[in-house]
Structure formats: structure tokens, C-alpha cells
Design an enzyme around this catalytic site. Structure first.
Site, mmCIF file in Angstrom:
data_model
loop_
_atom_site.group_PDB
_atom_site.id
_atom_site.type_symbol
_atom_site.label_atom_id
_atom_site.label_comp_id
_atom_site.label_asym_id
_atom_site.label_seq_id
_atom_site.Cartn_x
_atom_site.Cartn_y
_atom_site.Cartn_z
ATOM 1 N N GLN A 124 1.702 15.759 5.518
ATOM 2 C CA GLN A 124 0.244 15.121 5.468
ATOM 3 C C GLN A 124 -0.120 14.299 6.568
ATOM 4 O OE1 GLN A 124 1.907 12.101 2.108
ATOM 5 N NE2 GLN A 124 1.840 13.483 0.622
ATOM 6 N N HIS A 189 3.588 10.208 3.650
ATOM 7 C CA HIS A 189 3.372 8.940 3.465
ATOM 8 C C HIS A 189 3.018 8.272 4.912
ATOM 9 C CE1 HIS A 189 5.195 8.439 -0.869
ATOM 10 N NE2 HIS A 189 4.429 9.714 -0.411
ATOM 11 N N GLU A 285 -2.417 2.611 -7.556
ATOM 12 C CA GLU A 285 -2.916 1.248 -7.454
ATOM 13 C C GLU A 285 -4.112 0.826 -6.753
ATOM 14 O OE1 GLU A 285 1.797 -0.912 -7.776
ATOM 15 O OE2 GLU A 285 0.236 -1.180 -6.187
ATOM 16 N N TYR A 295 3.330 -6.746 -2.449
ATOM 17 C CA TYR A 295 3.110 -5.944 -3.428
ATOM 18 C C TYR A 295 3.965 -5.218 -4.252
ATOM 19 C CZ TYR A 295 -1.588 -8.088 -2.162
ATOM 20 O OH TYR A 295 -2.307 -8.907 -2.252
ATOM 21 N N TYR A 306 9.209 11.663 -9.278
ATOM 22 C CA TYR A 306 8.583 13.098 -9.736
ATOM 23 C C TYR A 306 9.766 13.857 -10.635
ATOM 24 C CZ TYR A 306 5.264 12.134 -6.370
ATOM 25 O OH TYR A 306 4.114 11.554 -5.492
#
Length: 412
Positions: A124, A189, A285, A295, A306
Site C-alpha cells: 500500500q 497501513h 470508522e 481512539y 480477516y
């Protein structure tokens, strides 16, 4: 309820290779007030977890009553990730492979802008979010986030530079911040959004890098992973940041306990930071980010692994940890977000627009008193992974997709 009908108009351009497609909404939809529309999500949830309060998920559906159209300005981008408006109305766009381009109002794309440091495009990673200096017209400074190869692995980094007068290169590039620790855990991430707050400081989102070895660092105040950061233009901790009292707390931290936050936006009325965050299997979220708040990831979550396994103790609430304003299960994979504050579509005023990847739509969230009171899915017929969205200087919305398209969305 009336149904939408679109027709497609394709116009060729001599100046760029992609076609321009226009999707017209000929018949206005039902007005949102008093429709009693069902939630837009009716799929099977991954869990039996219950929301902490009414309206936290699967809120009633709404429909835009004003006819609008979505125009594909270009289909020639290569994995675009971030976009922002330049003062003259053009758009500055990052491509994940490590290039930037400028798009005109008609979708003409510049050549690749050079001078950008090498990026790690594994997984990513790549060239990610971008913003321009509030004084860009005089200083031509731009700021961006990228995944960087460093000693010990790779990490989320922030750089700045001056867009040359010729606009073909970025000059005097400096890496101003690196989110420690570096991790050799693959390419997941990174977070990666960046914007200016109302005080002229930079807000940056970082991911916790996904791996089970780094996931707990989202709760650590000595690590910059899984955080929202607030830094100066030179990469230092901004004055007025919250103070985390634990030993060794990093002064640049603004909030902690995030998984993979890929969206940031400033509320046009309150000036508060809002954030979108990828959950695991369930539990995407939307958060209203408050300084010093936790959070919860990975201690509390509305998702599961997963594999189907429970995460941690399988709890969704804990004292001292913030609840999301809204969450999705199943996921839509929220990436870039923006609040609408233009005059082109008055009924969208102060609504939050969310670019959805796996959901393949743009979510419109109607917000009242910091609560989501309605949800609509726009452009769901386009079969595109929407990566980022912003408001242009012309009060239209602009969005990019992983497939390389640039959209303009405005009143018909």
C-alpha cells in the site's frame, strides 16, 4: 420515491488521451427530509456487536434532491492517491508510483513533475497525501506524505518542497518528519493524509503498519505509528499540542489508537479535525479527533480479524477510549474525505463526503451536532475504487479512483 436515470455523453479531446464522460442526473431524487428511507447498507454484518448509541451505524438513507452530474475529466492517471486544489483552480495530484501531475479544469494532465524523492511502492506504499501551503501564491510550497525506505525497514515520512515556476519539478526538497519506529514488516497501513489546520500547522495521519508486532504501538505514546500528528512546517511538534503524561511521550502526538487512517478533513464550522479509518473485517470508522484522545485500536473495535478470529478481548467499549462517530460493518474501505462548504450544491453544505475503495462509491454523510443523521451513496454505478475527494475552488467536488479516473461532481 423517484429513481435516478443517467445518460452518458462522451466527448473527445485533442489535448489528452482519455475521453470525457458525463453522467447526468435527469430526475431529482426525493428530498432527504421526512423520507424515512431505509439504511443504504443492508448486507450481512460480520459480527453481532451492538453500537454504543443509536445512529452509530446503518443510519437512515437520504437522497440528494438537486440534480447533479458527474463528469469524468480524465482516465489517464496512474494509481492516483491524493489531490488538492491550487489557488487558480487547477488540481495537484499524486500518483502512487512516485509522480505528481497537475490537471486543468478540463482534465488536461501535465507531464510528470520531477524532483520527488524515491518512494517505496510495495503493498500500500508509495506517494500518498498532499497539500499546499496557505501562502502558496507567494511561496509555492507543497507538502506530501510518502512511504520511505530507511535503515531498519520503511516508514511513513513527510516532505516539503517548492513547486518550480515552470511547474516541471519540485525544488529544495526536504524530508521534515519520519514516523518512528521504522519497521521491516511489509507494505501495509501507512496512513498517509496531510492537511493544514486553522492555525497553520500540519495534521498528518499514520498507520500502525498492520503487523501483529507493530499493532500494539498504536497505543504507545513513544511511537508515532497509528496516530494523528500535529507538526509545524519544519516538522517539529506544534505548540499547543496535548500533553500525554506517560514517560517518553512524543510531543508531536495529537491523538492515538488509530489503525489505518486514510482520510482527514477540517469541519468548516467548528474547525475540528475529522478522520476516516480502515477497520479490519468490519469496523471502518469516522472519528471526530480531539486532542489527547485515545481512539482505542486495537483494544476496542467493531471488527474482527480477516480470519474471523476475535481481536483482543472482543470488546467495543472501554473507559478512556473514544467511540467512533460512525462505523460500517461490512466495510466500505474509507479513504480520503472532505467537508462540502461550497455554494454549487447548497443542500450538501457541511456534509462529509467519503471516498470508498471496496465500497466503490462516494458516501455522503449528513451531520448534525456531531452525529451522522443520514447516509447516501453516490456514483455507485461507476464500478470505481474511489481513493480521494476534495472541493475545488469552483465549489464542485473532485475525486480520483485507483483505476486512474478524475471526476468532477457538480450541479446539473
Amino acid at each position: 420515491m423517484k429513481f435516478k436515470f443517467y445518460h452518458l455523453m462522451i466527448a473527445s479531446s485533442m489535448l489528452f488521451t482519455a475521453c470525457t464522460e458525463t453522467i447526468d442526473e435527469n430526475t431529482p431524487s426525493d428530498p432527504e427530509t421526512g423520507t424515512g428511507l431505509p439504511p443504504v447498507e443492508n448486507g450481512q454484518a460480520n459480527t453481532s456487536y451492538q453500537p454504543a448509541f443509536a445512529g452509530q451505524t446503518r443510519i437512515q438513507g437520504v437522497k440528494t434532491s438537486t440534480a447533479f452530474k458527474a463528469t469524468v475529466l480524465s482516465s489517464s492517471l496512474s494509481s492516483p492517491w491524493g489531490l488538492t486544489s491550487l489557488p487558480d483552480g487547477r488540481l495537484l495530484i499524486t500518483e502512487r508510483g512516485g509522480t505528481m501531475r497537475i490537471a486543468t479544469a478540463t482534465g488536461n494532465l501535465s507531464a510528470a513533475i520531477t524532483g520527488i524523492p524515491a518512494v517505496n511502492v510495495t503493498g500500500q506504499g508509495g506517494l500518498l497525501g498532499i497539500c499546499v501551503d496557505p501562502q502558496f501564491s507567494s511561496n509555492r510550497m507543497i507538502y506530501w506524505v510518502f512511504s520511505e525506505n530507511v535503515a531498519g525497514g520503511n516508514q511513513t515520512s513527510v516532505a516539503k518542497g517548492r513547486l518550480s515556476n515552470s511547474e516541471n519539478t519540485v525544488e529544495n526538497v526536504t524530508v521534515i518528519y519520519r514516523a518512528s519506529p521504522a519497521a521491516n514488516v511489509g507494505g501495509l497501513h501507512y496512513g498517509g493524509r496531510i492537511l493544514f489546520d486553522n492555525t497553520g500547522n500540519l495534521i498528518v495521519s499514520t498507520g500502525e503498519r498492520s503487523d501483529l508486532s507493530t499493532r500494539p504501538l498504536a497505543q504507545s505514546v513513544t511511537a508515532a505509528l497509528g496516530k494523528v500528528l500535529r507538526i509545524t512546517k519544519d516538522g517539529q511538534a506544534a505548540s499547543g499540542n496535548p500533553v500525554f503524561t506517560q514517560s517518553g511521550a512524543l510531543p508531536e502526538l495529537y491523538s492515538i489508537g488509530h489503525r489505518n487512517p486514510q482520510g482527514l478533513a477540517i469541519h468548516p464550522v467548528t474547525g475540528e479535525i475529522w478522520e476516516s479509518e480502515h477497520g479490519p473485517r468490519g469496523g471502518d470508522e469516522i472519528n471526530r479527533v480531539q486532542g489527547g484522545a485515545n481512539y482505542g485500536w486495537p483494544t476496542i473495535t467493531y471488527g474482527i480479524e480477516y480470519s474471523g478470529a476475535v481481536i483482543g478481548n472482543g470488546i467495543q467499549q472501554q473507559s478512556g477510549m473514544q467511540q467512533p462517530v460512525y462505523y460500517w460493518d461490512p466495510v466500505i474501505s474509507p479513504s480520503g474525505i472532505t467537508f462540502y462548504k461550497g455554494n454549487n450544491m447548497p443542500e450538501w453544505q457541511n456534509n462529509l463526503f467519503v471516498a470508498a475503495l471496496s465500497g466503490k462509491h462516494i458516501a455522503r454523510l449528513v451531520i448534525s451536532n456531531n452525529m451522522v443523521v443520514g447516509e447516501e451513496r453516490l456514483l455507485a454505478d461507476q464500478d470505481q475504487r474511489f481513493r480521494d475527494i476534495t472541493q475545488g475552488t469552483d465549489s464542485a467536488l473532485y475525486a480520483v479512483t485507483d483505476e486512474g479516473k478524475l471526476y468532477r461532481i457538480a450541479k446539473q
